[in-house]
Design a protein around this motif. Structure first.
Motif, PDB file in Angstrom:
ATOM      1  N   PRO A 144      61.035  18.212 -53.122  1.00 48.58           N
ATOM      2  CA  PRO A 144      59.716  17.601 -53.305  1.00 48.58           C
ATOM      3  C   PRO A 144      58.635  18.665 -53.402  1.00 48.58           C
ATOM      4  CG  PRO A 144      60.740  16.877 -51.246  1.00 48.58           C
ATOM      5  CD  PRO A 144      61.653  17.845 -51.863  1.00 48.58           C
ATOM      6  N   GLN A 145      57.672  18.416 -54.270  1.00 49.83           N
ATOM      7  CA  GLN A 145      56.565  19.348 -54.478  1.00 49.83           C
ATOM      8  C   GLN A 145      55.736  19.507 -53.208  1.00 49.83           C
ATOM      9  OE1 GLN A 145      53.443  18.163 -57.357  1.00 49.83           O
ATOM     10  NE2 GLN A 145      54.448  19.644 -58.692  1.00 49.83           N
ATOM     11  N   GLN A 146      55.653  18.455 -52.427  1.00 54.09           N
ATOM     12  CA  GLN A 146      54.882  18.456 -51.192  1.00 54.09           C
ATOM     13  C   GLN A 146      55.810  18.017 -50.069  1.00 54.09           C
ATOM     14  OE1 GLN A 146      51.208  16.423 -51.773  1.00 54.09           O
ATOM     15  NE2 GLN A 146      50.842  16.190 -49.605  1.00 54.09           N
ATOM     16  N   PHE A 147      55.640  18.583 -48.872  1.00 53.49           N
ATOM     17  CA  PHE A 147      56.530  18.239 -47.762  1.00 53.49           C
ATOM     18  C   PHE A 147      55.775  18.314 -46.452  1.00 53.49           C
ATOM     19  CE2 PHE A 147      60.184  18.759 -44.920  1.00 53.49           C
ATOM     20  CZ  PHE A 147      61.047  17.827 -45.458  1.00 53.49           C
ATOM     21  N   PRO A 148      55.456  17.266 -45.813  1.00 54.87           N
ATOM     22  CA  PRO A 148      55.609  15.877 -46.243  1.00 54.87           C
ATOM     23  C   PRO A 148      54.387  15.415 -47.033  1.00 54.87           C
ATOM     24  CG  PRO A 148      54.762  15.896 -44.015  1.00 54.87           C
ATOM     25  CD  PRO A 148      54.949  17.347 -44.429  1.00 54.87           C
ATOM     26  N   TYR A 149      54.511  14.254 -47.616  1.00 58.96           N
ATOM     27  CA  TYR A 149      53.357  13.561 -48.174  1.00 58.96           C
ATOM     28  C   TYR A 149      52.746  12.779 -47.014  1.00 58.96           C
ATOM     29  CZ  TYR A 149      55.025  14.443 -52.940  1.00 58.96           C
ATOM     30  OH  TYR A 149      55.413  15.031 -54.108  1.00 58.96           O
ATOM     31  N   THR A 150      51.429  12.759 -46.900  1.00 60.17           N
ATOM     32  CA  THR A 150      50.770  12.014 -45.839  1.00 60.17           C
ATOM     33  C   THR A 150      49.889  10.944 -46.466  1.00 60.17           C
ATOM     34  OG1 THR A 150      50.773  13.954 -44.405  1.00 60.17           O
ATOM     35  CG2 THR A 150      49.276  12.184 -43.805  1.00 60.17           C
ATOM     36  N   VAL A 151      50.035   9.711 -45.989  1.00 65.46           N
ATOM     37  CA  VAL A 151      49.230   8.597 -46.485  1.00 65.46           C
ATOM     38  C   VAL A 151      48.615   7.855 -45.303  1.00 65.46           C
ATOM     39  CG1 VAL A 151      50.576   8.294 -48.593  1.00 65.46           C
ATOM     40  CG2 VAL A 151      51.207   7.015 -46.556  1.00 65.46           C
ATOM     41  N   ARG A 152      47.531   7.146 -45.557  1.00 66.87           N
ATOM     42  CA  ARG A 152      46.902   6.277 -44.553  1.00 66.87           C
ATOM     43  C   ARG A 152      47.380   4.861 -44.830  1.00 66.87           C
ATOM     44  NH1 ARG A 152      44.169   8.205 -40.394  1.00 66.87           N
ATOM     45  NH2 ARG A 152      42.387   6.874 -40.559  1.00 66.87           N
ATOM     46  N   ILE A 153      47.835   4.172 -43.782  1.00 65.54           N
ATOM     47  CA  ILE A 153      48.305   2.799 -43.936  1.00 65.54           C
ATOM     48  C   ILE A 153      47.503   1.879 -43.024  1.00 65.54           C
ATOM     49  CG2 ILE A 153      50.631   3.473 -44.640  1.00 65.54           C
ATOM     50  CD1 ILE A 153      51.551   2.764 -41.764  1.00 65.54           C
ATOM     51  N   SER A 154      47.392   0.617 -43.433  1.00 67.62           N
ATOM     52  CA  SER A 154      46.746  -0.426 -42.631  1.00 67.62           C
ATOM     53  C   SER A 154      47.551  -1.705 -42.771  1.00 67.62           C
ATOM     54  CB  SER A 154      45.318  -0.686 -43.120  1.00 67.62           C
ATOM     55  OG  SER A 154      44.501   0.424 -42.890  1.00 67.62           O
ATOM     56  N   ALA A 155      47.569  -2.492 -41.708  1.00 66.25           N
ATOM     57  CA  ALA A 155      48.321  -3.745 -41.707  1.00 66.25           C
ATOM     58  C   ALA A 155      47.864  -4.652 -42.841  1.00 66.25           C
ATOM     59  CB  ALA A 155      48.160  -4.454 -40.372  1.00 66.25           C
ATOM     60  N   GLY A 156      48.839  -5.238 -43.524  1.00 64.83           N
ATOM     61  CA  GLY A 156      48.561  -6.186 -44.589  1.00 64.83           C
ATOM     62  C   GLY A 156      48.284  -5.561 -45.942  1.00 64.83           C
ATOM     63  N   LEU A 157      48.301  -4.234 -46.020  1.00 61.30           N
ATOM     64  CA  LEU A 157      47.998  -3.555 -47.280  1.00 61.30           C
ATOM     65  C   LEU A 157      49.201  -2.770 -47.789  1.00 61.30           C
ATOM     66  CD1 LEU A 157      44.434  -2.163 -46.494  1.00 61.30           C
ATOM     67  CD2 LEU A 157      45.028  -4.259 -47.722  1.00 61.30           C
ATOM     68  N   SER A 158      49.214  -2.565 -49.101  1.00 60.42           N
ATOM     69  CA  SER A 158      50.233  -1.715 -49.724  1.00 60.42           C
ATOM     70  C   SER A 158      49.600  -0.376 -50.075  1.00 60.42           C
ATOM     71  CB  SER A 158      50.770  -2.357 -51.001  1.00 60.42           C
ATOM     72  OG  SER A 158      51.539  -3.493 -50.681  1.00 60.42           O
ATOM     73  N   THR A 159      50.348   0.682 -49.849  1.00 56.56           N
ATOM     74  CA  THR A 159      49.914   2.025 -50.193  1.00 56.56           C
ATOM     75  C   THR A 159      50.894   2.570 -51.217  1.00 56.56           C
ATOM     76  OG1 THR A 159      49.035   2.343 -47.972  1.00 56.56           O
ATOM     77  CG2 THR A 159      49.441   4.319 -49.264  1.00 56.56           C
ATOM     78  N   PHE A 160      50.370   3.226 -52.249  1.00 60.47           N
ATOM     79  CA  PHE A 160      51.208   3.780 -53.305  1.00 60.47           C
ATOM     80  C   PHE A 160      51.208   5.294 -53.197  1.00 60.47           C
ATOM     81  CE2 PHE A 160      49.794  -0.333 -54.635  1.00 60.47           C
ATOM     82  CZ  PHE A 160      50.931  -0.902 -55.173  1.00 60.47           C
ATOM     83  N   ASN A 161      52.402   5.862 -53.265  1.00 57.94           N
ATOM     84  CA  ASN A 161      52.523   7.313 -53.214  1.00 57.94           C
ATOM     85  C   ASN A 161      53.722   7.743 -54.049  1.00 57.94           C
ATOM     86  OD1 ASN A 161      51.421   9.765 -51.514  1.00 57.94           O
ATOM     87  ND2 ASN A 161      53.598  10.045 -51.825  1.00 57.94           N
ATOM     88  N   ASP A 162      53.445   8.344 -55.185  1.00 55.17           N
ATOM     89  CA  ASP A 162      54.513   8.888 -56.017  1.00 55.17           C
ATOM     90  C   ASP A 162      54.884  10.272 -55.501  1.00 55.17           C
ATOM     91  OD1 ASP A 162      54.446   6.641 -57.604  1.00 55.17           O
ATOM     92  OD2 ASP A 162      53.239   7.552 -59.180  1.00 55.17           O
ATOM     93  N   ALA A 163      56.101  10.678 -55.775  1.00 54.19           N
ATOM     94  CA  ALA A 163      56.581  11.997 -55.388  1.00 54.19           C
ATOM     95  C   ALA A 163      57.008  12.753 -56.647  1.00 54.19           C
ATOM     96  CB  ALA A 163      57.760  11.881 -54.443  1.00 54.19           C
ATOM     97  N   ILE A 164      56.683  14.015 -56.686  1.00 59.82           N
ATOM     98  CA  ILE A 164      57.065  14.893 -57.785  1.00 59.82           C
ATOM     99  C   ILE A 164      58.022  15.935 -57.227  1.00 59.82           C
ATOM    100  CG2 ILE A 164      56.259  16.456 -59.596  1.00 59.82           C
ATOM    101  CD1 ILE A 164      55.100  13.593 -59.785  1.00 59.82           C
ATOM    102  N   TYR A 165      59.129  16.129 -57.929  1.00 57.48           N
ATOM    103  CA  TYR A 165      60.121  17.131 -57.542  1.00 57.48           C
ATOM    104  C   TYR A 165      60.008  18.354 -58.436  1.00 57.48           C
ATOM    105  CZ  TYR A 165      62.822  14.153 -54.396  1.00 57.48           C
ATOM    106  OH  TYR A 165      63.252  13.393 -53.335  1.00 57.48           O
ATOM    107  N   ASN A 166      60.195  19.522 -57.843  1.00 59.53           N
ATOM    108  CA  ASN A 166      60.314  20.781 -58.573  1.00 59.53           C
ATOM    109  C   ASN A 166      61.769  21.225 -58.553  1.00 59.53           C
ATOM    110  OD1 ASN A 166      57.520  21.020 -59.026  1.00 59.53           O
ATOM    111  ND2 ASN A 166      57.220  22.035 -57.057  1.00 59.53           N
ATOM    112  N   SER A 167      62.195  21.902 -59.615  1.00 54.73           N
ATOM    113  CA  SER A 167      63.566  22.442 -59.609  1.00 54.73           C
ATOM    114  C   SER A 167      63.508  23.931 -59.326  1.00 54.73           C
ATOM    115  CB  SER A 167      64.243  22.178 -60.945  1.00 54.73           C
ATOM    116  OG  SER A 167      63.598  22.870 -61.977  1.00 54.73           O
ATOM    117  N   ASN A 168      64.566  24.423 -58.730  1.00 52.83           N
ATOM    118  CA  ASN A 168      64.632  25.865 -58.444  1.00 52.83           C
ATOM    119  C   ASN A 168      66.031  26.372 -58.707  1.00 52.83           C
ATOM    120  OD1 ASN A 168      65.746  24.460 -56.317  1.00 52.83           O
ATOM    121  ND2 ASN A 168      64.503  25.435 -54.766  1.00 52.83           N
TER     122      ASN A 168
END
Length: 168
Positions: A144-168
């Motif tokens: 993953p490009q970022q480790f970890p991804y951090t998001v804010r969540i709240s009850a009753g809501l959906s949060t969207f977070n895509d992940a991008i991978y890098n190759s090595n």
């Protein structure tokens, strides 16, 4: 024999008296997490596994979806759910897991609160072949490009977070 019996009884009586003088304090009850309050975290995991189709500057158009079964882990801090923070208490992490489906998408429901809290999302690395610009295949490790991804969540809501991978 009678003397040994008397000493034995006196010893146990003193031990019992000592133990009964010890003060006992009950800790405050630990709040249970309200299972009716949840948030959904969802997104797509992208990795450039075919360089022959890289014709735009858009990740969503150029990159392929991460392989089905790639692990996704969401970690919450149990301290966020405690109504009274106790000094010296080792608040543990709450961990929830899911996997990426055949379309590279993931979705997971986790406990939440009415007020926003942080959630860390960890995506597992994977190894697969990458089609090069000249159409040859090479084995690549993807992280993953970022480790970890951090998001804010709240009850009753959906949060969207895509992940991008890098190759090595």
């Amino acid at each position: 024999m009678k003397t040994i019996k008397i000493i034995f009884v006196i010893t146990f009586a003193l031990a019992g008296l000592t133990l009964s003088c010890e003060s006992i304090s009950n800790p405050d009850p630990i709040n249970a997490i309200d299972s009716t309050q949840t948030a959904t975290i969802q997104g797509t995991a992208y990795a450039n596994m075919d360089e022959t189709n890289d014709t735009t500057f858009s990740t969503k158009e150029n990159y392929e979806r991460a392989p089905q079964g790639t692990n996704v882990k969401v970690v919450l801090n149990s301290r966020d759910f405690a109504s009274n923070i106790e000094p010296g208490v080792d608040y543990k992490s709450l961990t929830y897991e899911t996997t990426v489906n055949s379309s590279g998408d993931y979705s997971i429901e986790v406990p939440a609160l009415g007020d926003p809290i942080d959630a860390e999302i960890y995506f597992d690395s994977f190894k697969t072949s990458q089609t090069q610009v000249d159409s040859t295949e090479e084995q690549r490790n993807y992280s993953p490009q970022q480790f970890p991804y951090t998001v804010r969540i709240s009850a009753g809501l959906s949060t969207f977070n895509d992940a991008i991978y890098n190759s090595n």
